[in-house]
Design a protein around this motif. Structure first.
Motif, PDB file in Angstrom:
ATOM      1  N   UNK A 121       0.826  -1.203   0.000  1.00  0.00           N
ATOM      2  CA  UNK A 121       0.000   0.000   0.000  1.00  0.00           C
ATOM      3  C   UNK A 121       0.865   1.260   0.000  1.00  0.00           C
ATOM      4  N   UNK A 122       0.320   2.303  -0.621  1.00  0.00           N
ATOM      5  CA  UNK A 122       1.009   3.586  -0.660  1.00  0.00           C
ATOM      6  C   UNK A 122       0.540   4.458   0.492  1.00  0.00           C
ATOM      7  N   UNK A 123       1.486   5.108   1.155  1.00  0.00           N
ATOM      8  CA  UNK A 123       1.200   6.012   2.268  1.00  0.00           C
ATOM      9  C   UNK A 123       1.895   7.334   1.970  1.00  0.00           C
ATOM     10  N   UNK A 124       1.226   8.448   2.248  1.00  0.00           N
ATOM     11  CA  UNK A 124       1.844   9.761   2.074  1.00  0.00           C
ATOM     12  C   UNK A 124       2.455  10.192   3.392  1.00  0.00           C
ATOM     13  N   UNK A 125       3.765  10.476   3.361  1.00  0.00           N
ATOM     14  CA  UNK A 125       4.475  10.864   4.570  1.00  0.00           C
ATOM     15  C   UNK A 125       4.599  12.372   4.705  1.00  0.00           C
ATOM     16  N   UNK A 126       4.527  12.871   5.956  1.00  0.00           N
ATOM     17  CA  UNK A 126       4.689  14.299   6.255  1.00  0.00           C
ATOM     18  C   UNK A 126       5.526  14.434   7.522  1.00  0.00           C
ATOM     19  N   UNK A 538       2.436   2.021  -7.097  1.00  0.00           N
ATOM     20  CA  UNK A 538       2.968   2.797  -5.966  1.00  0.00           C
ATOM     21  C   UNK A 538       4.484   2.894  -5.994  1.00  0.00           C
ATOM     22  N   UNK A 539       5.105   2.344  -7.024  1.00  0.00           N
ATOM     23  CA  UNK A 539       6.564   2.287  -7.057  1.00  0.00           C
ATOM     24  C   UNK A 539       7.051   0.980  -6.466  1.00  0.00           C
ATOM     25  N   UNK A 540       8.151   0.496  -6.955  1.00  0.00           N
ATOM     26  CA  UNK A 540       8.676  -0.789  -6.505  1.00  0.00           C
ATOM     27  C   UNK A 540       9.377  -0.667  -5.155  1.00  0.00           C
ATOM     28  N   UNK A 673      11.338   5.630  -5.459  1.00  0.00           N
ATOM     29  CA  UNK A 673      11.021   4.239  -5.789  1.00  0.00           C
ATOM     30  C   UNK A 673      11.137   4.022  -7.298  1.00  0.00           C
ATOM     31  N   UNK A 674      11.688   2.879  -7.669  1.00  0.00           N
ATOM     32  CA  UNK A 674      11.855   2.570  -9.088  1.00  0.00           C
ATOM     33  C   UNK A 674      10.500   2.454  -9.785  1.00  0.00           C
ATOM     34  N   UNK A 687       9.007 -13.809  -9.102  1.00  0.00           N
ATOM     35  CA  UNK A 687       9.060 -12.353  -9.061  1.00  0.00           C
ATOM     36  C   UNK A 687       7.733 -11.720  -8.670  1.00  0.00           C
ATOM     37  N   UNK A 688       6.668 -12.519  -8.652  1.00  0.00           N
ATOM     38  CA  UNK A 688       5.328 -11.990  -8.389  1.00  0.00           C
ATOM     39  C   UNK A 688       5.210 -11.259  -7.054  1.00  0.00           C
ATOM     40  N   UNK A 689       5.874 -11.687  -5.963  1.00  0.00           N
ATOM     41  CA  UNK A 689       5.746 -10.943  -4.701  1.00  0.00           C
ATOM     42  C   UNK A 689       6.287  -9.518  -4.777  1.00  0.00           C
ATOM     43  N   UNK A 690       7.127  -9.233  -5.751  1.00  0.00           N
ATOM     44  CA  UNK A 690       7.723  -7.889  -5.847  1.00  0.00           C
ATOM     45  C   UNK A 690       6.729  -6.899  -6.453  1.00  0.00           C
ATOM     46  N   UNK A 691       5.977  -7.340  -7.438  1.00  0.00           N
ATOM     47  CA  UNK A 691       5.045  -6.457  -8.133  1.00  0.00           C
ATOM     48  C   UNK A 691       4.357  -7.184  -9.267  1.00  0.00           C
ATOM     49  N   UNK A 692       3.730  -6.428 -10.140  1.00  0.00           N
ATOM     50  CA  UNK A 692       3.036  -7.010 -11.288  1.00  0.00           C
ATOM     51  C   UNK A 692       4.060  -7.393 -12.343  1.00  0.00           C
ATOM     52  N   UNK A 693       4.021  -8.634 -12.791  1.00  0.00           N
ATOM     53  CA  UNK A 693       5.017  -9.153 -13.725  1.00  0.00           C
ATOM     54  C   UNK A 693       4.383  -9.314 -15.104  1.00  0.00           C
ATOM     55  N   UNK A 694       5.070  -8.831 -16.109  1.00  0.00           N
ATOM     56  CA  UNK A 694       4.660  -9.022 -17.493  1.00  0.00           C
ATOM     57  C   UNK A 694       5.906  -9.258 -18.328  1.00  0.00           C
TER      58      UNK A 694
END
Length: 828
Positions: A121-126, A538-540, A673-674, A687-694
């Motif tokens: 999940x993406x979180x916005x930091x302040x 959300x970035x890798x 983030x990459x 590689x699936x746990x890292x992100x969406x693979x194509x």
């Protein structure tokens, strides 16, 4: 003013020649429509603002200059341009202490906003200090200290955690555990959707990846303090720091970078495109007005014969313009406002303009649109009526009966000059590259269009002779159509010019994009040689490259951080900053070569690293650099650097124009983030746990879809210009057919059947359409070939079906525009 007042002669002309004036009215109305719409967008861009939300309770906000200042020339020829930076420029967080000491200041808080990942999940930091002006408040627990975080309800619920628990978060510095010191509710200044987390101010800048830097500094005022006086005090306190002080709605521009892009897009559409569109509109409208005056040459000649003076003829033409132009302009402004509303709404729907920006409609663009139409009508009417008013009555009657073969000397000289200038720019564009070629090519289309308009009768006569040869050998209707076209070249030219406009501009705008998109897609497909491409909206994760490299069977894993840099291009005093797509790579150039084939032309990717970059050949040509040279550029946040060029490659349009090491880039972007991870070898499941693979082909499809979304602006501009020119072409053809009622009636009297007359007119309409298509295609080709070769290194890509649709539409409109009014004329 009295000599320009409408008189009875002008009113009688409008009453007894309604067809000519209806055509003039439509043309001027369309010109007002397009000028008013573009003017509204231009004014909106100039006045665009958004009210502050995050900084609503901070009357003064300090931020860095978000524009790169580029100076060219010196002395009297010195000029400075300002280009919006690709990413946020930041200020020294220590300036908050100086700003807090300004008279009337209660305090100053450095503000930080940065992306954080919690699992997937993406979180916005302040920084927690922002609660002083955003209204965020603790609901439980305490403020965060170093190593701690305060979460809102959304983030706490997603992490399934509470006060005192430990949560693992990923920031630009990597993965770390943080103790949840408290839970908080967001305030009015933090109403943006999504989960949020607050960190200790002392640690926030480092977690954002920019130690010692803040996005902005919010200055809070004491009770009763004047905002303007406070702003002046802050300016004095920060003098020499380079920071900018903002108040009022300017604070909204600091928190919403989209406003800057919206201003550039709206002013570009309303200014650059609006200027071209206005010229086309004026160009076409003046031709219609001139045609209307020319159609009444016989009446003017008769008036001269019965004693009318040249001054009275000129007054009559001016009075006609005053009768028609203002009303046409006012009527045209109404759909112009509607077009501006639709255009602006489409830009907002596509995210190009923030929702908080409103369309600004004032009297200024409307008055300009009406005034432009009036001046166009007066100038065109004066030019067209000048000769009938000047020559002797007997000579005027002769010229009204038989078309004058020899065009005016001034018109011919100007037309030949435009033709030569267009040819010269074609050669210049063919020898240039990149933006130089594109800029020169834009001049090509304008000069050739001007040449066609000025040399219209000569061009029309030549085309009638050439294209009329096949018709001369046909039946009686075809032969008569060819003869009519040869002997009425001026009338033919008036009908051809709008079709040339439509074909030239629509083809240039549409096929410029199809050419770039075709080459980019081809380069992308050939350039991505990785077996797997991993992405995440959300970035890798920060450790994505290491995790992928450890997967079984993986030979190479390279992370890509996508952004843009500004590069000075051009030559001599004509230089500017060009935004160039950039990829920051993790690992070495040798590893990159295993997952990407950049088509290296010189140098080697092995040397890419700190202070050393590789660039695309088109960019190298535009910037006038080669391997071994230093390339001055602005990093995304405006930081200047001059890395050495160690390689030049050929697939920058489809991949990235600049390739550099990720470490040199990460500290200058908002998100560290990459964007993508290219993997050679291994298994997709691992590689699936890292992100969406194509795979590479699937990744290419996604990238091309994004590129196609950006084509909407080009297609819309082509539709606006092409549609306007098409209406002008139909309008002109209808005017010419209705003006020939006597000629058509005479043909019927001498024995021609209704079918034969209609067939003749259709042949003439076909001749006009084909001539306009050929000339418009030639102008588009002269523009596109050097432009696309400079930008892509290849010839234009023209989808056959799209071109067939353009040509078929021109032919269909031409035939329809002569058939319908001819039927009405013959019915009488």
């Amino acid at each position: 003013m009295r000599s320009f007042a409408p008189n009875g002669l002008a009113r009688a002309a409008v009453r007894f020649k309604p067809a000519s004036f209806a055509g003039t009215f439509v043309s001027l109305m369309m010109a007002a429509l397009i000028v008013s719409a573009c003017g509204i967008l231009l004014e909106t861009g100039a006045r665009a603002s958004v009210p502050p939300e995050r900084y609503a309770k901070a009357p003064v906000v300090v931020a860095a200059d978000q524009y790169a200042r580029f100076v060219t020339g010196s002395g009297d020829s010195r000029s400075e341009s300002a280009d919006l930076l690709p990413d946020t420029a930041r200020v020294d967080a220590a300036l908050a202490d100086k700003a807090a000491r300004a008279p009337g200041a209660e305090g100053a808080v450095p503000d930080f906003t940065f992306p954080v990942r919690q699992g997937g999940d993406a979180v916005t930091g302040h920084g927690w200090g922002a609660h002083a002006f955003t209204g965020a408040a603790l609901t439980s627990g305490t403020a965060p200290r170093t190593g701690e975080v305060v979460l809102d309800a959304t983030a706490a619920r997603a992490a399934k955690t509470g006060v005192g628990d430990t949560v693992t978060l990923e920031t630009a510095t990597g993965r770390a555990d943080f103790r949840v010191s408290g839970l908080a509710k967001t305030g009015p200044g933090d109403e943006v959707e999504g989960a949020k987390g607050w960190f200790a101010d002392a640690q926030a800048s480092a977690l954002a990846g920019h130690p010692g830097k803040a996005d902005a500094i919010a200055v809070l005022a004491k009770d009763g303090a004047d905002a303007d006086a406070l702003a002046d005090g802050v300016k004095k306190a920060l003098a020499g720091s380079g920071a900018r002080v903002h108040t009022g709605d300017d604070r909204g521009a600091v928190e919403d970078r989209g406003l800057g892009y919206a201003r550039e897009m709206l002013t570009g559409l309303g200014g650059s495109f609006g200027g071209i569109a206005a010229m086309v509109a004026v160009f076409t409208a003046s031709g219609t007005v001139a045609l209307s005056v020319a159609q009444r040459a016989r009446e003017f000649a008769l008036l001269r014969a019965v004693g009318a003076t040249p001054r009275q003829i000129r007054r009559a033409v001016a009075a006609e313009a005053l009768l028609v132009a203002p009303a046409a302009g006012l009527v045209g402004c109404l759909p112009g406002i509607g077009l501006a509303h639709w255009w602006f709404g489409q830009l907002q729907d596509r995210g190009a303009v923030p929702e908080a920006v409103d369309l600004h409609i004032s009297w200024i663009p409307l008055v300009v649109a009406v005034g432009t139409g009036l001046l166009t009508a007066l100038a065109a009417g004066w030019a067209a009526g000048r000769r009938p008013a000047k020559i002797k009555p007997g000579q005027a009657l002769t010229e009204a009966s038989v078309e004058r073969l020899r065009p005016g000397v001034i018109r011919t000289v100007l037309g030949l000059g435009a033709l030569v200038g267009g040819g010269f720019l074609t050669v210049v564009a063919a020898r240039a590259a990149g933006e130089d070629a594109a800029n020169a090519a834009l001049g090509v289309v304008m000069l050739f269009m001007l040449a066609v308009a000025l040399l219209g009768p000569l061009v029309a006569r030549l085309c009638a002779e050439l294209f009329g040869l096949p018709l001369s050998g046909g039946g009686a209707s075809a032969s008569l159509a060819a003869a009519n076209s040869r002997t009425n070249a001026r009338r033919l030219a008036s009908a051809i010019t709008p079709i040339v406009l439509a074909m030239a501009f629509a083809s240039t705008l549409v096929f410029m994009h199809t050419s770039e998109g075709h080459v980019a897609a081809k380069q992308l497909r050939a350039g991505v040689t990785a077996d797997h491409v991993v992405t995440d909206p959300a970035g890798l994760p920060a450790d994505a490259v290491d995790r992928a490299a450890r997967a079984p069977g993986v030979d190479a894993a390279v992370g890509l951080l996508d952004t843009q840099v500004l590069v000075p291009v051009g030559s001599g005093g004509d230089r500017w900053l060009q935004s160039s797509a950039t990829q920051g790579i993790s690992g070495s150039g040798a590893q990159l070569a295993k997952v990407q084939d950049l088509d290296v032309r010189s140098g080697s990717l092995d040397r890419v690293g700190k202070g050393r970059i590789a660039i695309d050949k088109t960019l190298a040509t535009s910037a006038k650099v080669k391997v071994g040279d230093k390339l001055p550029l602005h990093l995304p946040d405006g930081t200047r650097t001059s890395p050495e060029i160690v390689a030049v490659y050929g697939r920058g349009l489809g991949l990235a124009a600049v390739t550099m090491d990720r470490a040199s880039l990460a500290a200058h972007v908002t998100s560290g983030f990459d964007s993508a991870l290219l993997v050679r070898g291994g298994d997709a499941k691992a590689l699936a746990p890292i992100g969406e693979v194509t795979d590479a082909s699937g990744y290419a499809v996604e990238q091309n879809t994004d590129r196609e979304l950006n084509a909407w602006a080009n297609y819309t501009m082509a539709g606006v210009l092409g549609g306007f020119a098409a209406v002008a072409a139909v309008n002109t053809l209808v005017m010419t057919v209705l003006d020939r009622r006597r000629e058509l009636g005479m043909l019927r009297l001498v024995g021609s059947t209704r079918r034969q007359v209609m067939r003749m007119l259709r042949w003439e309409g076909l001749l006009v359409a084909v001539t306009g298509i050929v000339l418009g295609t030639a102008i588009a080709a002269a523009t596109l070939i050097p432009m696309t070769r400079g930008l892509t290194g290849e010839a234009p890509y023209v989808p056959p079906l799209v071109y067939a649709a353009f040509a078929g539409g021109a032919v269909g409109l031409g035939l329809l525009a002569v058939t319908l009014p001819a039927r009405a004329a013959l019915r009488r």
